[in-house]
Design a protein around this motif. Structure first.
Motif, PDB file in Angstrom:
ATOM      1  N   SER A   8       0.674  -1.061   0.124  1.00 50.22           N
ATOM      2  CA  SER A   8      -0.192   0.189   0.193  1.00 50.22           C
ATOM      3  C   SER A   8       1.276   0.922  -0.550  1.00 50.22           C
ATOM      4  O   SER A   8       1.475   1.531   0.298  1.00 50.22           O
ATOM      5  CB  SER A   8      -0.875  -0.112   1.161  1.00 50.22           C
ATOM      6  N   TYR A   9       0.238   1.961  -0.682  1.00 49.42           N
ATOM      7  CA  TYR A   9       1.760   3.256  -0.726  1.00 49.42           C
ATOM      8  C   TYR A   9       0.158   4.630  -1.508  1.00 49.42           C
ATOM      9  O   TYR A   9      -0.104   4.723  -1.890  1.00 49.42           O
ATOM     10  CB  TYR A   9       2.262   3.137  -2.103  1.00 49.42           C
ATOM     11  N   SER A  10       1.010   5.750  -0.967  1.00 47.61           N
ATOM     12  CA  SER A  10       0.102   6.774  -1.578  1.00 47.61           C
ATOM     13  C   SER A  10       0.831   7.027  -3.345  1.00 47.61           C
ATOM     14  O   SER A  10       2.383   7.248  -3.062  1.00 47.61           O
ATOM     15  CB  SER A  10       0.509   8.456  -0.996  1.00 47.61           C
ATOM     16  N   HIS A  11       0.362   7.491  -4.216  1.00 47.81           N
ATOM     17  CA  HIS A  11       0.416   7.663  -5.862  1.00 47.81           C
ATOM     18  C   HIS A  11       1.645   8.480  -5.544  1.00 47.81           C
ATOM     19  O   HIS A  11       2.607   8.478  -6.792  1.00 47.81           O
ATOM     20  CB  HIS A  11      -0.568   8.088  -6.095  1.00 47.81           C
ATOM     21  N   LYS A  12       1.596   9.387  -4.578  1.00 47.13           N
ATOM     22  CA  LYS A  12       3.017  10.474  -4.425  1.00 47.13           C
ATOM     23  C   LYS A  12       4.140  10.210  -4.627  1.00 47.13           C
ATOM     24  O   LYS A  12       4.783  10.381  -4.564  1.00 47.13           O
ATOM     25  CB  LYS A  12       2.638  11.860  -3.812  1.00 47.13           C
ATOM     26  N   ASP A  13       4.090   8.604  -4.151  1.00 45.14           N
ATOM     27  CA  ASP A  13       5.530   7.642  -3.682  1.00 45.14           C
ATOM     28  C   ASP A  13       5.869   7.170  -4.511  1.00 45.14           C
ATOM     29  O   ASP A  13       6.433   6.267  -4.325  1.00 45.14           O
ATOM     30  CB  ASP A  13       5.223   7.822  -2.359  1.00 45.14           C
ATOM     31  N   ALA A  14       4.905   7.244  -5.764  1.00 43.78           N
ATOM     32  CA  ALA A  14       5.057   6.106  -7.079  1.00 43.78           C
ATOM     33  C   ALA A  14       6.452   5.606  -7.860  1.00 43.78           C
ATOM     34  O   ALA A  14       7.004   4.522  -7.792  1.00 43.78           O
ATOM     35  CB  ALA A  14       4.212   6.523  -7.636  1.00 43.78           C
ATOM     36  N   ASP A  15       7.140   6.852  -7.327  1.00 43.72           N
ATOM     37  CA  ASP A  15       8.693   6.288  -7.950  1.00 43.72           C
ATOM     38  C   ASP A  15       9.727   5.388  -7.445  1.00 43.72           C
ATOM     39  O   ASP A  15      10.508   4.747  -7.290  1.00 43.72           O
ATOM     40  CB  ASP A  15       9.581   7.753  -8.284  1.00 43.72           C
ATOM     41  N   LEU A  16       9.169   5.798  -5.357  1.00 42.61           N
ATOM     42  CA  LEU A  16       9.386   5.319  -4.616  1.00 42.61           C
ATOM     43  C   LEU A  16       9.042   3.423  -4.850  1.00 42.61           C
ATOM     44  O   LEU A  16      10.254   2.604  -4.034  1.00 42.61           O
ATOM     45  CB  LEU A  16       9.420   5.664  -3.415  1.00 42.61           C
ATOM     46  N   LEU A  60       1.461 -10.581   4.187  1.00 44.00           N
ATOM     47  CA  LEU A  60       2.172  -9.730   4.909  1.00 44.00           C
ATOM     48  C   LEU A  60       1.556  -8.721   4.529  1.00 44.00           C
ATOM     49  O   LEU A  60       1.377  -8.548   3.055  1.00 44.00           O
ATOM     50  CB  LEU A  60       3.456 -10.367   4.229  1.00 44.00           C
ATOM     51  N   TYR A  61       2.379  -7.218   4.838  1.00 45.76           N
ATOM     52  CA  TYR A  61       1.320  -6.077   4.643  1.00 45.76           C
ATOM     53  C   TYR A  61       2.745  -5.194   4.699  1.00 45.76           C
ATOM     54  O   TYR A  61       3.119  -5.174   5.058  1.00 45.76           O
ATOM     55  CB  TYR A  61       0.590  -5.241   5.250  1.00 45.76           C
ATOM     56  N   LEU A  62       2.792  -4.498   3.632  1.00 50.70           N
ATOM     57  CA  LEU A  62       3.901  -3.531   3.466  1.00 50.70           C
ATOM     58  C   LEU A  62       3.545  -1.679   3.127  1.00 50.70           C
ATOM     59  O   LEU A  62       2.678  -2.074   2.303  1.00 50.70           O
ATOM     60  CB  LEU A  62       4.956  -3.525   2.302  1.00 50.70           C
ATOM     61  N   PHE A  63       3.267  -1.787   4.111  1.00 41.38           N
ATOM     62  CA  PHE A  63       3.419   0.256   3.840  1.00 41.38           C
ATOM     63  C   PHE A  63       3.979   0.711   3.903  1.00 41.38           C
ATOM     64  O   PHE A  63       4.848   1.289   4.431  1.00 41.38           O
ATOM     65  CB  PHE A  63       2.385   0.469   5.112  1.00 41.38           C
ATOM     66  N   LEU A  64       4.405   2.142   2.747  1.00 46.85           N
ATOM     67  CA  LEU A  64       5.118   3.163   2.051  1.00 46.85           C
ATOM     68  C   LEU A  64       4.769   4.208   2.712  1.00 46.85           C
ATOM     69  O   LEU A  64       4.018   4.497   2.531  1.00 46.85           O
ATOM     70  CB  LEU A  64       5.466   3.319   0.490  1.00 46.85           C
ATOM     71  N   ILE A  65       5.172   4.157   4.656  1.00 45.08           N
ATOM     72  CA  ILE A  65       5.161   5.819   4.971  1.00 45.08           C
ATOM     73  C   ILE A  65       5.520   6.992   4.957  1.00 45.08           C
ATOM     74  O   ILE A  65       6.703   6.647   5.005  1.00 45.08           O
ATOM     75  CB  ILE A  65       4.997   4.814   6.245  1.00 45.08           C
ATOM     76  N   SER A  66       4.840   7.916   4.452  1.00 39.22           N
ATOM     77  CA  SER A  66       5.760   9.585   3.970  1.00 39.22           C
ATOM     78  C   SER A  66       4.182   9.814   4.112  1.00 39.22           C
ATOM     79  O   SER A  66       2.623   9.540   5.092  1.00 39.22           O
ATOM     80  CB  SER A  66       5.264   9.165   3.013  1.00 39.22           C
ATOM     81  N   SER A  67       4.587  11.171   4.571  1.00 43.95           N
ATOM     82  CA  SER A  67       2.547  12.336   4.546  1.00 43.95           C
ATOM     83  C   SER A  67       1.786  12.752   3.815  1.00 43.95           C
ATOM     84  O   SER A  67       0.775  12.191   4.751  1.00 43.95           O
ATOM     85  CB  SER A  67       2.852  14.105   4.841  1.00 43.95           C
ATOM     86  N   ALA A  68       1.810  12.270   2.497  1.00 46.55           N
ATOM     87  CA  ALA A  68       0.927  12.083   2.124  1.00 46.55           C
ATOM     88  C   ALA A  68       0.045  10.015   1.965  1.00 46.55           C
ATOM     89  O   ALA A  68      -1.120  10.440   2.361  1.00 46.55           O
ATOM     90  CB  ALA A  68       1.766  11.322   0.234  1.00 46.55           C
ATOM     91  N   PHE A  69       1.072   9.265   2.663  1.00 48.80           N
ATOM     92  CA  PHE A  69       0.452   8.024   3.249  1.00 48.80           C
ATOM     93  C   PHE A  69      -0.423   8.307   4.244  1.00 48.80           C
ATOM     94  O   PHE A  69      -1.523   7.998   4.228  1.00 48.80           O
ATOM     95  CB  PHE A  69       1.030   6.763   3.568  1.00 48.80           C
ATOM     96  N   VAL A  95       4.628  -4.225   8.272  1.00 53.07           N
ATOM     97  CA  VAL A  95       5.741  -4.262   7.742  1.00 53.07           C
ATOM     98  C   VAL A  95       6.075  -2.775   7.605  1.00 53.07           C
ATOM     99  O   VAL A  95       5.709  -2.501   6.131  1.00 53.07           O
ATOM    100  CB  VAL A  95       7.441  -5.151   7.710  1.00 53.07           C
ATOM    101  N   PRO A  96       5.824  -1.712   8.357  1.00 53.49           N
ATOM    102  CA  PRO A  96       5.842  -0.068   7.913  1.00 53.49           C
ATOM    103  C   PRO A  96       7.100   0.132   7.120  1.00 53.49           C
ATOM    104  O   PRO A  96       7.984  -0.780   7.923  1.00 53.49           O
ATOM    105  CB  PRO A  96       5.305   1.102   8.822  1.00 53.49           C
ATOM    106  N   ILE A  97       6.814   1.067   5.665  1.00 56.16           N
ATOM    107  CA  ILE A  97       7.988   0.728   5.081  1.00 56.16           C
ATOM    108  C   ILE A  97       8.366   2.777   4.704  1.00 56.16           C
ATOM    109  O   ILE A  97       8.027   3.096   4.606  1.00 56.16           O
ATOM    110  CB  ILE A  97       8.799   0.104   3.629  1.00 56.16           C
ATOM    111  N   ILE A  98       9.460   3.172   6.303  1.00 58.04           N
ATOM    112  CA  ILE A  98       9.593   4.422   6.354  1.00 58.04           C
ATOM    113  C   ILE A  98       9.955   5.282   4.628  1.00 58.04           C
ATOM    114  O   ILE A  98      11.330   5.219   4.874  1.00 58.04           O
ATOM    115  CB  ILE A  98       9.987   4.946   7.254  1.00 58.04           C
ATOM    116  N   VAL A  99       9.477   5.379   4.121  1.00 55.26           N
ATOM    117  CA  VAL A  99       9.728   6.000   2.567  1.00 55.26           C
ATOM    118  C   VAL A  99      10.563   7.277   2.650  1.00 55.26           C
ATOM    119  O   VAL A  99      11.401   7.877   1.684  1.00 55.26           O
ATOM    120  CB  VAL A  99       9.625   5.955   1.478  1.00 55.26           C
ATOM    121  N   ARG A 100       9.224   8.277   3.170  1.00 60.21           N
ATOM    122  CA  ARG A 100       9.859   9.985   3.579  1.00 60.21           C
ATOM    123  C   ARG A 100       9.999  10.311   4.885  1.00 60.21           C
ATOM    124  O   ARG A 100       9.113   9.554   6.063  1.00 60.21           O
ATOM    125  CB  ARG A 100       9.047  11.058   2.036  1.00 60.21           C
TER     126      ARG A 100
END
Length: 150
Positions: A8-16, A60-69, A95-100
């Motif tokens: 799961s991710y915010s589309h603002k973090d698509a490059d990541l 397993l859930y991987l969440f790309l964590i950012s302010s946008a998420f 498992v949260p993955i802190i991207v920003r």
């Protein structure tokens, strides 16, 4: 047998997300991990049906964590909330993955040990480059998968 992972991710973090997929490719080639994102939904499909089915099948859930998420009601209140229910029932791991860098002092989120190491964001001064951070994420996921409890 491959572990089914819902990303799961915010589309603002698509490059990541693209960079993460590159670093997970070794796990995928070895048959250890099978990932799913909304990018696998084809034109004409009912988005909600696909997302709900994949959320329920994930181990397993991987969440790309950012302010946008965190800002996204869909990511946080739908996907993350359902994953928490399944985790509490012993059906999956989060498992949260802190991207920003962001304010992630939300009790529901802070319960989970994050990657990269020590929760240092992928995009930050802590890493020489994102590749170094994502390699750390991939290594952490490899350890989790090989150790179990899947």
């Amino acid at each position: 047998m491959a572990i089914r992972a819902f990303i799961s991710y915010s589309h603002k973090d698509a490059d990541l997300l693209t960079q993460l997929h590159e670093h997970l490719s070794a796990l995928q080639r070895q048959g250890l991990l099978d990932t799913w994102t909304d990018r696998k939904i084809h034109a004409g499909s009912v988005i909600e049906d696909h997302v709900e089915a994949q959320i329920e099948q994930a181990q397993l859930y991987l969440f790309l964590i950012s302010s946008a998420f965190i800002q996204s009601d869909y990511c946080f209140e739908k996907e993350f909330a359902r994953a928490c229910e399944r985790q509490q029932a012993g059906e999956a791991i989060i498992v949260p993955i802190i991207v920003r860098e962001c304010d992630r002092k939300i009790p529901e989120l802070r319960r989970f040990k994050a990657l990269p190491e020590d929760g240092k964001p992928v995009v930050s001064r802590h890493w020489h480059n994102p590749d170094e951070a994502f390699a750390n994420v991939a290594a952490g996921l490899r350890t989790l998968i090989e150790r179990g409890p899947f």
